[in-house]
Design a protein around this motif. Structure first.
Motif, short mmCIF file in Angstrom:
data_model
loop_
_atom_site.label_atom_id
_atom_site.label_comp_id
_atom_site.label_asym_id
_atom_site.label_seq_id
_atom_site.Cartn_x
_atom_site.Cartn_y
_atom_site.Cartn_z
N MET A 1 33.98 -51.23 -42.17
CA MET A 1 34.69 -51.35 -43.43
C MET A 1 35.59 -52.59 -43.44
O MET A 1 35.70 -53.25 -44.44
N VAL A 2 36.21 -52.87 -42.31
CA VAL A 2 37.08 -54.03 -42.21
C VAL A 2 36.27 -55.32 -42.36
O VAL A 2 36.67 -56.24 -43.08
N ILE A 3 35.11 -55.38 -41.73
CA ILE A 3 34.26 -56.56 -41.82
C ILE A 3 33.74 -56.72 -43.25
O ILE A 3 33.68 -57.83 -43.79
N SER A 4 33.40 -55.63 -43.88
CA SER A 4 32.93 -55.68 -45.26
C SER A 4 34.04 -56.19 -46.19
O SER A 4 33.77 -56.96 -47.11
N GLN A 5 35.26 -55.75 -45.96
CA GLN A 5 36.39 -56.22 -46.77
C GLN A 5 36.60 -57.72 -46.59
O GLN A 5 36.87 -58.43 -47.55
N SER A 6 36.47 -58.19 -45.37
CA SER A 6 36.62 -59.63 -45.11
C SER A 6 35.53 -60.42 -45.83
O SER A 6 35.80 -61.47 -46.42
N ALA A 7 34.31 -59.92 -45.78
CA ALA A 7 33.21 -60.59 -46.49
C ALA A 7 33.44 -60.56 -48.00
O ALA A 7 33.11 -61.52 -48.71
N ALA A 8 34.03 -59.48 -48.49
CA ALA A 8 34.30 -59.38 -49.93
C ALA A 8 35.34 -60.41 -50.36
O ALA A 8 35.23 -61.01 -51.43
N TRP A 9 36.36 -60.64 -49.54
CA TRP A 9 37.36 -61.66 -49.87
C TRP A 9 36.70 -63.04 -49.93
O TRP A 9 36.97 -63.83 -50.83
N VAL A 60 45.25 -60.15 -46.83
CA VAL A 60 44.35 -59.54 -45.84
C VAL A 60 45.15 -58.80 -44.77
O VAL A 60 44.82 -57.67 -44.40
N LEU A 61 46.23 -59.40 -44.28
CA LEU A 61 47.05 -58.74 -43.27
C LEU A 61 47.73 -57.49 -43.82
O LEU A 61 47.83 -56.47 -43.14
N PHE A 62 48.22 -57.56 -45.06
CA PHE A 62 48.85 -56.41 -45.69
C PHE A 62 47.85 -55.25 -45.84
O PHE A 62 48.18 -54.10 -45.57
N THR A 63 46.63 -55.57 -46.24
CA THR A 63 45.59 -54.54 -46.36
C THR A 63 45.28 -53.93 -45.00
O THR A 63 45.11 -52.72 -44.88
N ASN A 64 45.24 -54.76 -43.97
CA ASN A 64 44.95 -54.26 -42.63
C ASN A 64 46.07 -53.33 -42.15
O ASN A 64 45.80 -52.23 -41.66
N VAL A 65 47.31 -53.76 -42.29
CA VAL A 65 48.44 -52.99 -41.77
C VAL A 65 48.66 -51.71 -42.57
O VAL A 65 48.93 -50.65 -41.99
N CYS A 66 48.56 -51.79 -43.87
CA CYS A 66 48.90 -50.63 -44.71
C CYS A 66 47.72 -49.71 -45.01
O CYS A 66 47.93 -48.57 -45.44
N LEU A 67 46.49 -50.15 -44.79
CA LEU A 67 45.35 -49.30 -45.12
C LEU A 67 44.47 -49.01 -43.90
O LEU A 67 44.27 -47.84 -43.54
N PHE A 68 43.98 -50.05 -43.25
CA PHE A 68 42.98 -49.84 -42.20
C PHE A 68 43.57 -49.27 -40.92
O PHE A 68 42.97 -48.38 -40.31
#
Length: 105
Positions: A1-9, A60-68
């Motif tokens: 999911m994290v890799i997919s989110q990075s590709a989406a950005w 991206v960092l905020f999404t990682n820290v607060c969600l993933f």
């Protein structure tokens, strides 16, 4: 999911820079960070490009820290293991804050 989110950005930024077929007198500028970067590059404002890339990195960092990270720590409870795992569970400050919060009844 994290890799997919990075590709989406990456795809989001790339598709906002794409040119859409319109008459030559009209220009379509999509609202977003990709269009902002393209306009800043066209005007040779590299400080604005750096600011936009910094804003993208913060998102991206905020999404990682607060969600993933909280999601990954929460899945430890549902992990199937044989009991021989000596691995430390993942850490997440946001998960710890939410789990220790006192909610009103």
């Amino acid at each position: 999911m994290v890799i997919s989110q990075s590709a989406a950005w990456f795809a989001l930024v790339a598709c906002e820079q794409a040119t859409v077929a319109f008459p030559r007198t009209e220009t379509l500028i999509l609202p977003g960070i990709g269009s902002y970067i393209q306009i800043a590059l066209d005007r040779s404002k590299f400080g604005a490009v750096a600011a936009a890339l910094g804003a993208l990195l913060v998102c991206v960092l905020f999404t990682n820290v607060c969600l993933f990270q909280p999601l990954i720590k929460g899945t430890v409870h549902y992990k199937y293991s044989t009991g021989t795992d000596n691995q430390l569970p993942p850490q997440s400050r946001v998960y710890d804050l939410v789990s220790h919060a006192k909610l009103p009844k």
